[in-house]
Scaffold this active site. Structure first.
Site, PDB file in Angstrom:
ATOM      1  N   ARG A  28       7.618 -64.611 -31.706  1.00 29.45           N
ATOM      2  CA  ARG A  28       7.088 -63.825 -30.590  1.00 29.45           C
ATOM      3  C   ARG A  28       6.714 -64.674 -29.378  1.00 29.45           C
ATOM      4  O   ARG A  28       5.723 -64.404 -28.701  1.00 29.45           O
ATOM      5  CB  ARG A  28       5.866 -63.011 -31.025  1.00 29.45           C
ATOM      6  CG  ARG A  28       6.089 -62.076 -32.201  1.00 29.45           C
ATOM      7  CD  ARG A  28       4.745 -61.463 -32.588  1.00 29.45           C
ATOM      8  NE  ARG A  28       4.797 -60.773 -33.863  1.00 29.45           N
ATOM      9  CZ  ARG A  28       4.940 -59.459 -34.004  1.00 29.45           C
ATOM     10  NH1 ARG A  28       5.087 -58.706 -32.949  1.00 29.45           N
ATOM     11  NH2 ARG A  28       4.954 -58.907 -35.190  1.00 29.45           N
ATOM     12  N   LYS A  86       4.466 -48.925 -33.470  1.00 28.14           N
ATOM     13  CA  LYS A  86       5.111 -50.224 -33.260  1.00 28.14           C
ATOM     14  C   LYS A  86       4.217 -51.025 -32.319  1.00 28.14           C
ATOM     15  O   LYS A  86       3.629 -50.483 -31.392  1.00 28.14           O
ATOM     16  CB  LYS A  86       6.506 -50.034 -32.664  1.00 28.14           C
ATOM     17  CG  LYS A  86       7.438 -49.188 -33.528  1.00 28.14           C
ATOM     18  CD  LYS A  86       7.750 -49.876 -34.851  1.00 28.14           C
ATOM     19  CE  LYS A  86       8.687 -49.051 -35.727  1.00 28.14           C
ATOM     20  NZ  LYS A  86       8.013 -47.872 -36.322  1.00 28.14           N
ATOM     21  N   ASP A  87       4.179 -52.334 -32.515  1.00 27.51           N
ATOM     22  CA  ASP A  87       3.140 -53.100 -31.823  1.00 27.51           C
ATOM     23  C   ASP A  87       3.462 -53.387 -30.372  1.00 27.51           C
ATOM     24  O   ASP A  87       4.522 -53.065 -29.857  1.00 27.51           O
ATOM     25  CB  ASP A  87       2.851 -54.383 -32.584  1.00 27.51           C
ATOM     26  CG  ASP A  87       3.886 -55.455 -32.325  1.00 27.51           C
ATOM     27  OD1 ASP A  87       3.521 -56.629 -32.372  1.00 27.51           O
ATOM     28  OD2 ASP A  87       5.055 -55.125 -32.073  1.00 27.51           O
ATOM     29  N   ARG A  88       2.527 -54.016 -29.726  1.00 24.28           N
ATOM     30  CA  ARG A  88       2.643 -54.315 -28.308  1.00 24.28           C
ATOM     31  C   ARG A  88       3.545 -55.521 -28.051  1.00 24.28           C
ATOM     32  O   ARG A  88       4.421 -55.475 -27.185  1.00 24.28           O
ATOM     33  CB  ARG A  88       1.255 -54.577 -27.705  1.00 24.28           C
ATOM     34  CG  ARG A  88       1.274 -54.896 -26.205  1.00 24.28           C
ATOM     35  CD  ARG A  88      -0.122 -55.169 -25.684  1.00 24.28           C
ATOM     36  NE  ARG A  88      -0.701 -56.345 -26.297  1.00 24.28           N
ATOM     37  CZ  ARG A  88      -0.447 -57.600 -25.905  1.00 24.28           C
ATOM     38  NH1 ARG A  88       0.394 -57.829 -24.918  1.00 24.28           N
ATOM     39  NH2 ARG A  88      -1.022 -58.604 -26.510  1.00 24.28           N
ATOM     40  N   ASP A 349      -0.680 -58.985 -33.103  1.00 24.91           N
ATOM     41  CA  ASP A 349      -0.497 -57.647 -32.521  1.00 24.91           C
ATOM     42  C   ASP A 349       0.126 -56.659 -33.511  1.00 24.91           C
ATOM     43  O   ASP A 349       0.820 -55.736 -33.119  1.00 24.91           O
ATOM     44  CB  ASP A 349       0.372 -57.705 -31.271  1.00 24.91           C
ATOM     45  CG  ASP A 349      -0.263 -58.542 -30.186  1.00 24.91           C
ATOM     46  OD1 ASP A 349       0.417 -59.421 -29.686  1.00 24.91           O
ATOM     47  OD2 ASP A 349      -1.434 -58.311 -29.856  1.00 24.91           O
TER      48      ASP A 349
END
Length: 354
Positions: A28, A86-88, A349
């Site tokens: 990420r 769903k994450d940021r 996140d």
């Protein structure tokens, strides 16, 4: 109050099935390094009082996108449906529904926002409920990683053949296990907005502990008499009275999996040694078990093994890219932790692949 150290270990650092991670890498670094795409498993009905939207978001969480869509639609946020969170810190392509409004289908298809775009809009018959997914596809880029191709190929092939332990990911337990800290407070002390998160953490904790024991003893990817098994990707549960060649072959094909308890009132329906194992673990986690029972939750089951479909990898000049598909309700982190260790927390996140 800090969570119990035993609970943290069971929730956040359960034993791996394939030994130590092969290498360390960076996840990420950019949102585009983590791409998740929902597979609904069905098409829009073409008629009805709702609009099914295919949305791509970047650096935005699902609930925020739902609120923005509600503003455009002129409806209450609770009227916006979505199958999963769903994450940021990712790019996610997911499906949401909104009630019909003054916006036409063409107008919805033109919606552009700095954090999300509407890719597709079609009439649909009903609000999209939580969990209404066939699965999720992942494309994950790992940077700054040094790993030999032959070593990686061997591990990937083994995971593709056997699957991975179907642990709940660390994001289920809150940042640094924060949701676990509230379990001991009891049901009455929980505010309405945190009740669901804490109950989910309690159930997930007990499940992970049972699965961890079966990983330690090497029985996480096989069934035995007394097990409750299920069909891959389905909720159907059946009791295993004896293991024959047909059952063994279906296990090898990743078509059938043993299950573990999602704790609630009463006792699990497993038998023999499996029932003893699950009861013994439950006795070690009395507070989480009592919390779910006090909330009136029933005993349910979840597969102990997760089939990793379409698993593949490729090299880029400065990164490794891994692709795979998972059934709904499972976590990409459970796959990644069997291959690599991340320089950033795997739950950053948190992605809730439900």
């Amino acid at each position: 109050m800090a969570p119990d150290a035993r609970w943290l270990a069971a929730a956040l650092d359960p034993p791996r099935a394939y030994g130590a991670p092969l290498a360390r890498g960076v996840l990420r670094e950019e949102p585009e390094d983590f791409l998740v795409e929902e597979d609904l498993g069905f098409s829009a009905s073409g008629t009805g009082q709702h609009i099914l939207l295919k949305v791509q978001k970047r650096n935005a969480n699902t609930q925020w996108v739902a609120r923005e869509l509600a503003k455009l639609c002129g409806c209450h946020p609770r009227d916006v449906g979505y199958a999963g969170l769903k994450d940021r810190r990712a790019v996610a392509v997911q499906w949401l529904t909104v009630p019909k409004s003054k916006l036409t289908l063409d107008a919805w298809r033109e919606v552009r926002h700095p954090e999300f775009d509407v890719l597709q809009a079609d009439a649909h018959s009903r609000k999209l409920p939580r969990g209404a997914l066939a699965g999720n596809r992942f494309t994950i880029r790992i940077r700054a990683i040094d790993i030999a191709d032959d070593v990686l190929a061997t591990r990937v092939a083994e995971i593709g053949r056997r699957g991975v332990p179907n642990y709940f990911g660390p994001q289920r337990f809150g940042h640094d296990g924060a949701n676990l800290a509230r379990i001991a407070d009891g049901l009455r002390a929980l505010r309405p907005q945190e009740r669901g998160f804490v109950l989910s953490a309690a159930r997930s904790l007990v499940f992970n502990a049972v699965l961890a024991q079966r990983v330690i003893e090497g029985s996480w990817d096989r069934v035995e008499a007394g097990d409750l098994a299920n069909l891959d990707g389905r909720g159907s549960i059946f009791s295993v009275d004896a293991v024959d060649s047909t059952l063994t072959e279906r296990m090898a094909q990743l078509d059938i999996h043993p299950t573990g308890p999602l704790w609630g009132r009463g006792e699990p329906s497993s038998r023999h040694r499996i029932a003893d194992l699950e009861t013994r673990i439950a006795e070690q986690f009395q507070q989480p078990c009592a919390l779910t029972a006090d909330a009136g939750m029933d005993q349910e089951r979840r597969a102990l093994r997760l089939a990793v479909r379409d698993l593949a990898w490729e090299r880029e000049p400065s990164a490794l890219v891994i692709r795979f598909r998972l059934t709904r309700g499972s976590f990409a982190t459970t796959v990644l932790r069997e291959i690599i260790e991340s320089s950033t927390p795997l739950d950053a996140d948190g992605v809730e692949e439900a």
